[in-house]
Scaffold this active site. Structure first.
Site, mmCIF file in Angstrom:
data_model
loop_
_atom_site.group_PDB
_atom_site.id
_atom_site.type_symbol
_atom_site.label_atom_id
_atom_site.label_comp_id
_atom_site.label_asym_id
_atom_site.label_seq_id
_atom_site.Cartn_x
_atom_site.Cartn_y
_atom_site.Cartn_z
ATOM 1 N N VAL A 192 2.528 -35.987 4.166
ATOM 2 C CA VAL A 192 3.712 -36.762 3.823
ATOM 3 C C VAL A 192 4.930 -36.043 4.374
ATOM 4 C CG1 VAL A 192 4.249 -35.690 1.587
ATOM 5 C CG2 VAL A 192 4.834 -38.071 1.971
ATOM 6 N N SER A 193 5.885 -36.820 4.871
ATOM 7 C CA SER A 193 7.167 -36.250 5.283
ATOM 8 C C SER A 193 8.192 -36.673 4.245
ATOM 9 C CB SER A 193 7.565 -36.732 6.680
ATOM 10 O OG SER A 193 7.616 -38.138 6.738
ATOM 11 N N THR A 194 9.323 -36.000 4.213
ATOM 12 C CA THR A 194 10.300 -36.194 3.131
ATOM 13 C C THR A 194 10.738 -37.645 3.019
ATOM 14 O OG1 THR A 194 11.096 -33.957 3.514
ATOM 15 C CG2 THR A 194 12.489 -35.393 2.205
#
Length: 498
Positions: free
Chosen positions: A8-10
Site C-alpha cells: 500500500v502507498s500512502t
C-alpha cells in the site's frame, strides 16, 4: 508454503482503505491457515519492481520455499501491466500458484485477456491519479497558495492556510547573511566565512544542525522567495519516485522546468529586491573573488582581466635583474588551460596604487562613483548596440549582393552561393539575438538603480572611518565591494563598478 504479498502507498491507503493489516487478514482467510509467510511493501509505489517485500518473495519462490502466492488484486503486484505480466510469468515459471483475493485468475485465453485488461485499467488509473494530483498542485499555486512545505529557512509553514509566515528569529539570520555578503565588514568574508561565523556563534540550521555549510549559505543567497515572490512548479520530478530503490547510474535526475512554466506566489518579504539583486551580482563574481589565498596577499586578487586575451590576471612573485618583484600576469601555466595568455604583466605597486587612489577619490566624492557607474553602463551599452546594429545592416546588405549574383548569369556555382547565404543567415540570426539581449539589459533600469542605491549604502559605511586607519584588508574589501572588474589594457586601466 504460502506467501501473502501486501502493498500500500500512502495515497492509496487514504483513498481505498486497503490497509496492510486488512490485506494480510484477507490473505490468511483465503489461505485457510495461519501458517503463512508475509511479504510487506508499506509505502512503496507499484510503479517499480525494486521493492523489498516483492524482491524477497521472488527470491523465495525461485528457491522453492513458496509454492502459492496470495495478494489482494493485480494492483498489489504492480501498477503497470508490463510489470504485472513479468511477475506473473516468473512466479508460474518457478512453479508457484498465483491467487487473487478479489477474483479468480483462470489460465485460459479469456482469463488472461481479463487479467491484461485489469492491468491496463490499473495503469491508466494510476496515470490519471498522477495527472489529477499535478493539476491540483498547479491550480493551488495559481490561487496564490504554497503547495507544500519546502522548509525554507526564515519561514514557518501554516498548513491550514497553505501559506508561509515569517519566523522572526530565522528571518534576522537571513538578513544578517545578506548584510555580511553584500557589505564590507570585519566579521565574515564570502560564503565560507559566513558559514563559519554562524557555526561559531551556535546558530542552528533549519533542521537543527550545529554546523553550517557554504552551500547552505549559497542557497539562501540564491532564494528569490525572500523578496516576497516564491517560484513554484520549478522542478519536473517525473519518474523520481523510485530513485531510492535504484542504483546511482539509474536514478532519474530532477529537471528544471522552463521559466515560463513557473508559478509565483506572494510570501512575506524578508529582503528587499535591491539587496537581493546586488547579492546576485556578487555571487557571479564570488568564485574568483574569494578563491584560496596565496602566500603573499594581493590587493586586486580576482578582479583583473586582460583586455587583449580576456584572461584573468593573477598575482605572482618574479625575478627582475636579480631582484624579486610582485606583479599581476595573464599567463596560465596550468595543464588544460583554454587560453595561455598573451603575456601581459604589470607591477603590483603601480596598479595597486592607481586603483586605490581612484577608489579613494570615489569614497570622498560619492557623486563621482554614481557618475562613473552611469557612464560605464550607458556608454558601453550604447556603443555595443550601435556596433551590433551596424553589423546587422552589413550582413543584410551582403545577403542582397549574394542574391543579386545568384540571379545574374556570371557563371558562379550555385552550391557556393547557397553556402554563403546560409552563413550570412546564421550570422544575422546571431546578431539579432545579441541585439535583443543588449536592448533588454538597457531597459533594465530598475536593477541598475538598485545596484547604485546599494553601492551608496555600502560606501556610507566607510565614510565614517578615518582613511588613514584603513588596513590592507579594509582596502581590499572596499575595492571588491565597489569594483566588479578591472580591465588592464596596453595604456589604459578601466575600473568597472557594480
Amino acid at each position: 508454503m504460502i506467501g501473502i504479498l501486501a502493498r500500500v502507498s500512502t495515497e492509496e491507503q487514504a483513498r481505498t482503505g486497503h490497509s496492510i493489516d486488512n490485506q494480510i487478514r484477507e490473505g490468511i482467510k483465503k489461505a485457510g491457515t495461519t501458517e503463512v509467510k508475509k511479504y510487506i511493501d508499506d509505502g512503496y509505489s507499484g510503479e517499480f519492481l525494486e521493492r523489498p517485500g516483492l524482491t524477497q518473495l521472488r527470491k523465495d519462490v525461485k528457491d522453492g520455499l513458496i509454492t502459492k502466492v496470495i495478494c489482494l488484486d493485480p494492483d498489489r503486484l504492480a501498477r503497470k501491466l508490463m510489470l504485472q505480466l513479468i511477475i506473473t510469468e516468473e512466479l508460474e515459471k518457478n512453479g508457484a500458484e498465483l491467487i487473487f483475493i478479489s477474483g479468480e485468475y483462470a489460465k485460459t485465453p479469456e482469463g488472461q485477456l481479463f487479467y491484461s485488461m485489469r492491468g491496463a485499467i490499473s495503469e491508466f488509473e494510476k496515470a490519471k491519479i498522477n495527472e489529477r494530483m499535478s493539476s491540483g498542485r498547479r491550480e493551488k499555486a495559481r490561487k496564490g497558495k504554497v503547495v507544500k512545505n519546502s522548509f525554507t529557512y526564515g519561514y514557518d509553514y501554516d498548513k491550514e492556510n497553505s501559506e508561509y509566515v515569517i519566523n522572526e528569529k530565522e528571518a534576522r539570520v537571513v538578513q544578517l547573511i545578506f548584510e555580511l555578503f553584500t557589505k564590507p565588514n570585519n566579521i565574515a568574508q564570502g560564503m565560507n566565512g559566513i558559514a563559519l561565523y554562524l557555526t561559531d556563534n551556535l546558530i542552528p540550521t533549519k533542521r537543527g544542525a550545529s554546523v553550517w555549510h557554504r552551500n547552505v549559505v549559497r542557497q539562501i543567497l540564491l532564494n528569490e522567495a525572500y523578496t516576497g515572490r516564491m517560484p513554484q512548479n520549478r522542478w519536473d520530478t517525473e519518474g523520481m519516485l523510485g530513485n531510492k530503490h535504484r542504483s546511482a547510474e539509474d536514478k532519474v535526475p530532477m529537471k528544471l522546468r522552463p521559466k515560463e512554466e513557473w508559478i509565483y506566489v506572494d510570501v512575506p518579504q524578508i529582503i528587499t529586491k535591491e539587496k537581493y539583486d546586488h547579492a546576485q551580482l556578487m555571487l557571479g563574481e564570488s568564485r574568483r573573488r574569494y578563491s584560496k589565498e596565496s602566500l603573499h596577499p594581493y590587493l586586486l586578487s580576482g578582479l583583473l582581466r586582460c583586455t587583449n586575451c580576456g584572461n584573468t590576471m593573477t598575482g605572482r612573485k618574479s625575478k627582475n635583474w636579480g631582484k624579486h618583484v610582485y606583479e599581476y600576469t595573464d599567463i596560465k601555466n596550468s595543464a588544460g588551460a583554454k587560453e595561455r595568455g598573451c603575456g601581459r604583466k604589470i607591477a603590483c605597486s603601480k596598479i595597486d596604487d592607481m586603483v586605490w587612489d581612484t577608489i579613494h577619490n570615489w569614497l570622498n566624492n560619492p557623486e563621482e562613483i554614481a557618475a562613473a557607474m552611469e557612464e560605464t553602463q550607458t556608454s558601453y551599452m550604447d556603443n555595443e548596440i550601435e556596433r551590433v546594429e551596424e553589423d546587422i545592416e552589413k550582413t543584410k546588405a551582403a545577403r542582397k549582393r549574394v542574391i543579386k549574383l545568384f540571379s545574374s548569369d556570371l557563371g558562379i556555382g550555385e552550391e557556393e552561393i547557397r553556402d554563403e547565404l546560409r552563413e550570412l543567415s546564421v550570422r544575422e540570426e546571431q546578431l539579432t539575438k545579441r541585439l535583443a539581449e543588449l536592448q533588454n539589459k538597457q531597459e533594465d533600469e530598475q536593477r541598475f538603480e538598485s545596484s547604485r542605491n546599494l553601492m551608496a549604502e555600502t560606501l556610507e559605511y566607510y565614510l565614517d572611518r578615518n582613511p588613514d586607519e584603513l588596513t590592507f584588508e579594509d582596502k581590499r574589501t572596499i575595492i571588491r565591494m565597489v569594483a566588479r572588474e578591472i580591465r588592464v589594457g596596453e595604456e589604459e586601466i578601466e575600473i568597472i563598478p557594480f
